[in-house]
Enzyme design. Structure first.
Site, mmCIF file in Angstrom:
data_model
loop_
_atom_site.group_PDB
_atom_site.id
_atom_site.type_symbol
_atom_site.label_atom_id
_atom_site.label_comp_id
_atom_site.label_asym_id
_atom_site.label_seq_id
_atom_site.Cartn_x
_atom_site.Cartn_y
_atom_site.Cartn_z
ATOM 1 N N ARG A 1 -3.574 -0.468 5.454
ATOM 2 C CA ARG A 1 -4.142 -1.498 4.580
ATOM 3 C C ARG A 1 -3.257 -2.724 4.403
ATOM 4 O O ARG A 1 -3.715 -3.854 4.607
ATOM 5 C CB ARG A 1 -4.467 -0.906 3.210
ATOM 6 C CG ARG A 1 -5.568 0.128 3.254
ATOM 7 C CD ARG A 1 -5.738 0.817 1.936
ATOM 8 N NE ARG A 1 -4.565 1.656 1.648
ATOM 9 C CZ ARG A 1 -4.377 2.319 0.530
ATOM 10 N NH1 ARG A 1 -5.260 2.223 -0.447
ATOM 11 N NH2 ARG A 1 -3.319 3.077 0.357
ATOM 12 N N CYS B 1 0.866 -1.187 0.000
ATOM 13 C CA CYS B 1 0.000 0.000 0.000
ATOM 14 C C CYS B 1 0.899 1.233 0.000
ATOM 15 O O CYS B 1 2.064 1.147 -0.371
ATOM 16 C CB CYS B 1 -0.991 -0.023 1.167
ATOM 17 S SG CYS B 1 -0.277 0.220 2.804
ATOM 18 N N THR B 2 0.390 2.337 0.442
ATOM 19 C CA THR B 2 1.159 3.578 0.398
ATOM 20 C C THR B 2 2.171 3.666 1.537
ATOM 21 O O THR B 2 3.366 3.695 1.315
ATOM 22 C CB THR B 2 0.212 4.800 0.430
ATOM 23 O OG1 THR B 2 -0.731 4.677 -0.630
ATOM 24 C CG2 THR B 2 0.998 6.096 0.275
ATOM 25 N N GLY B 3 1.678 3.709 2.780
ATOM 26 C CA GLY B 3 2.566 3.946 3.914
ATOM 27 C C GLY B 3 2.872 2.750 4.776
ATOM 28 O O GLY B 3 3.673 2.838 5.698
ATOM 29 N N ASP C 1 -7.832 4.023 1.240
ATOM 30 C CA ASP C 1 -6.968 4.265 2.392
ATOM 31 C C ASP C 1 -7.777 4.862 3.544
ATOM 32 O O ASP C 1 -8.352 5.946 3.403
ATOM 33 C CB ASP C 1 -5.853 5.224 1.992
ATOM 34 C CG ASP C 1 -4.720 5.283 2.996
ATOM 35 O OD1 ASP C 1 -4.858 4.745 4.112
ATOM 36 O OD2 ASP C 1 -3.675 5.875 2.656
ATOM 37 N N THR D 1 1.048 1.327 7.026
ATOM 38 C CA THR D 1 0.586 1.440 8.410
ATOM 39 C C THR D 1 -0.874 1.023 8.578
ATOM 40 O O THR D 1 -1.329 0.851 9.710
ATOM 41 C CB THR D 1 0.741 2.886 8.945
ATOM 42 O OG1 THR D 1 0.000 3.775 8.121
ATOM 43 C CG2 THR D 1 2.204 3.296 9.005
#
Length: 145
Positions: A13, A7-9, A115, A11
């Site tokens: 998903r 995912c992006t960060g 998100d 933290t």
């Protein structure tokens, strides 16, 4: 089979997807299946979002996680890379073979896993449920004994 959720960060998903995949594999006795997660825009070892951790806990999954950034080595070492959105999948398409790159949202009616970062607890619960269902559908298709 080694699955990498992205995912992006890293933290919210992808750690929730990792937790659900590990729970699924354990429940089904799939010792050959392992899961990890990473973030495309992760720049530090942040803890998992508290609401993500609580959403999992409410469903009986105890999981703790420290965010890690995605590396080329991670992509090379896994058998499947599973992103949360089509944009993430597209961004990785030049680095990951098409036959091992998936979007988790394609395995749920939602189409993409949005998100929940910064959202309220209900937002995290909804995302957690979507991830649980999509991970189960993905693993039913690709990880059966």
């Amino acid at each position: 089979m080694k699955i990498l959720f992205v995912c992006t960060g890293n933290t919210c998903r992808s750690p929730m997807a990792q937790a659900w995949a590990q729970a699924y594999a354990e429940r089904r006795g799939l010792a050959h299946v392992t899961a990890d997660s990473a973030g495309m825009m992760c720049f530090g070892a942040s803890p998992m979002a508290r609401n993500a951790e609580l959403a999992l806990l409410e469903q009986g999954v105890v999981f703790s996680h420290t965010a890690q950034g995605l590396t080329l080595a991670m992509l090379a070492e896994c058998d499947a890379v599973v992103t949360m959105t089509h944009a993430q999948k597209d961004a990785l398409s030049a680095r990951v073979a098409a036959d091992k790159l998936y979007c988790l949202g394609d395995f749920h009616a939602c189409g993409e896993i949005d998100d929940p970062y910064g959202g309220d607890m209900e937002t995290y619960r909804k995302t957690c449920a979507q991830i649980r269902e999509a991970v189960a559908a993905w693993m039913d298709k690709f990880c059966a004994k």
